[in-house]
Design an enzyme around this catalytic site. Sequence first.
Site, short mmCIF file in Angstrom:
data_model
loop_
_atom_site.label_atom_id
_atom_site.label_comp_id
_atom_site.label_asym_id
_atom_site.label_seq_id
_atom_site.Cartn_x
_atom_site.Cartn_y
_atom_site.Cartn_z
N MET A 205 -15.92 56.95 66.05
CA MET A 205 -15.93 55.79 65.11
C MET A 205 -15.47 54.62 65.97
O MET A 205 -14.34 54.66 66.50
CB MET A 205 -15.07 56.36 64.16
CG MET A 205 -15.66 57.36 63.10
SD MET A 205 -14.35 57.90 61.78
CE MET A 205 -13.38 58.95 62.46
N GLN B 284 -21.07 57.75 72.96
CA GLN B 284 -22.14 57.02 72.04
C GLN B 284 -22.69 55.73 72.54
O GLN B 284 -21.64 54.89 72.68
CB GLN B 284 -21.95 57.27 70.74
CG GLN B 284 -23.03 56.66 69.75
CD GLN B 284 -22.90 56.47 68.41
OE1 GLN B 284 -22.11 55.40 67.87
NE2 GLN B 284 -23.30 57.30 67.63
N CYS C 241 -25.85 52.57 63.03
CA CYS C 241 -24.77 51.44 62.49
C CYS C 241 -25.15 50.57 61.67
O CYS C 241 -26.26 49.91 61.94
CB CYS C 241 -24.33 50.86 63.94
SG CYS C 241 -22.83 49.78 63.44
N ASP D 126 -18.68 62.88 54.16
CA ASP D 126 -17.80 63.43 52.91
C ASP D 126 -17.52 64.80 53.11
O ASP D 126 -17.07 65.58 52.40
CB ASP D 126 -18.69 63.33 51.71
CG ASP D 126 -19.08 61.96 51.58
OD1 ASP D 126 -18.75 60.91 52.18
OD2 ASP D 126 -19.99 61.78 50.67
C1 LIG Z 1 -14.23 52.88 60.92
C2 LIG Z 1 -15.61 53.61 61.08
C3 LIG Z 1 -16.24 53.43 62.50
C4 LIG Z 1 -17.32 54.21 62.55
N1 LIG Z 1 -18.28 54.00 63.91
C5 LIG Z 1 -19.08 54.88 64.14
C6 LIG Z 1 -19.79 54.71 65.31
O1 LIG Z 1 -19.47 53.78 66.33
N2 LIG Z 1 -20.84 55.38 65.58
C7 LIG Z 1 -21.27 56.24 64.61
O2 LIG Z 1 -22.41 57.08 64.77
N3 LIG Z 1 -20.88 56.36 63.50
C8 LIG Z 1 -19.62 55.68 63.05
N4 LIG Z 1 -19.04 55.64 61.99
C9 LIG Z 1 -19.72 56.56 60.83
C10 LIG Z 1 -18.94 58.10 61.08
O3 LIG Z 1 -19.55 58.64 62.22
C11 LIG Z 1 -19.65 58.98 59.84
O4 LIG Z 1 -21.23 59.14 60.05
C12 LIG Z 1 -19.29 58.14 58.41
O5 LIG Z 1 -18.09 58.11 58.38
C13 LIG Z 1 -19.46 59.50 57.57
O6 LIG Z 1 -18.68 60.73 57.52
P1 LIG Z 1 -17.43 60.95 57.08
O7 LIG Z 1 -17.61 61.07 55.44
O8 LIG Z 1 -16.93 62.23 57.51
O9 LIG Z 1 -16.39 59.77 57.34
C14 LIG Z 1 -17.94 55.15 61.58
C15 LIG Z 1 -17.10 55.31 60.31
C16 LIG Z 1 -16.15 54.48 60.29
C17 LIG Z 1 -15.41 54.68 58.88
#
Ligand SMILES: Cc1cc2nc3c(=O)[nH]c(=O)nc-3n(C[C@H](O)[C@H](O)[C@H](O)COP(=O)(O)O)c2cc1C
Length: 328
Positions: A1, A54, A84, A186
């Site tokens: 992230m 990544q 993204c 989620d």
């Molecule tokens: C602050 C933030 C930064 C993120 N940066 C990336 C990233 O650099 N690369 C990526 O594939 N996903 C990124 N994501 C998405 C997360 O990897 C994930 O797919 C998304 O938050 C859903 O999963 P979750 O509900 O467990 O958070 C980011 C999400 C957040 C909230």
Amino acid sequence: MAGVSVQAFRRQGRRFGAGLVCSEMVSCAGLHHGNERTLGYLRIASDEHPLAVQIFGAEPALMAEAARMVEDAGADIVDINFGCPVRKVTKTGAGATLLEDPERAARIVSAVADAVDAPVSVKMRRGLEDGSRACLDLGPKLVDAGAATLTLHPRSAKQMYTGTADHMLTAELVERVDVPVIACGDVTSRARAQAVLASTGAAAVMIGRGAQGNPWALREIIGDDDEEPTREEIVAELILFVRETVREMGERRASGFLKKFYGWYLGRGRFPRPFKQELVVLDSTDEVVERLLVAAPGAAAVLERLEAEQPPVDDQLLELPVSIYGGG
Ligand SMILES: Cc1cc2nc3c(=O)[nH]c(=O)nc-3n(C[C@H](O)[C@H](O)[C@H](O)COP(=O)(O)O)c2cc1C
């Protein structure tokens, strides 16, 4: 992230039971130009493995070059970002834009897979627009091009983080490809992880926001320990995180970067809300640590134990950058 998965976050994730951790997304153009800040993302500590790094970009040749750099830096998996939704990234044809440019997306995966020995994985959203099913057409093409696994976060780029992840789509993707699919979106508890795995046939779940300021969620999800952390444990983990982050990026950058983590650690009803407000206005991380130890004096002993358990680290400042990208 982006802006979250710094080294301290990844090491903590491994310590709490994550089977695999992933870097922030790294710009292939930045690597190509030898941008010092971008190169900083390729510093990998010995206790992070297995680790995916990544990369994002829109040019197959540049992505292949970036993949080689990532592999040379020690990554175990090269992950490609096709998810993204942030405009700064999508307007360059990278990130989620590639979900609807299957020919170019496949050329990128093929170029990257040819360039490295490490397995190549791809992270996708469902598509650009709400209701899109683009990932289902794209997934098999990416596997044909050389992707060894696919991760799906089944929200559209337009949705950003609103609504819910539609894991019915994850189940459909699992049916369409013969590589492991990782379900993302989620998942914040063991019950939810089990439900998603059972209903989709996915090989694994990926945890994002649920682990922010809450590594204990990982421990609960893998079935190790479902005890709520004590105030002392929370403060000790936060102080360790603060110290490691200062070591990574220096006091000046770390003190701003860390502010969002105070809320993540101390929220969830763990500490009264004004306490976080008190911390974010302090000038230095030393003052933050001091204030935290006043709030939970017993944390000092927990911290001492934690620090003694840490593998030895190079004390030199790594000057890791703070991501300028907002998400994925
Ligand atoms: C602050 C933030 C930064 C993120 N940066 C990336 C990233 O650099 N690369 C990526 O594939 N996903 C990124 N994501 C998405 C997360 O990897 C994930 O797919 C998304 O938050 C859903 O999963 P979750 O509900 O467990 O958070 C980011 C999400 C957040 C909230």
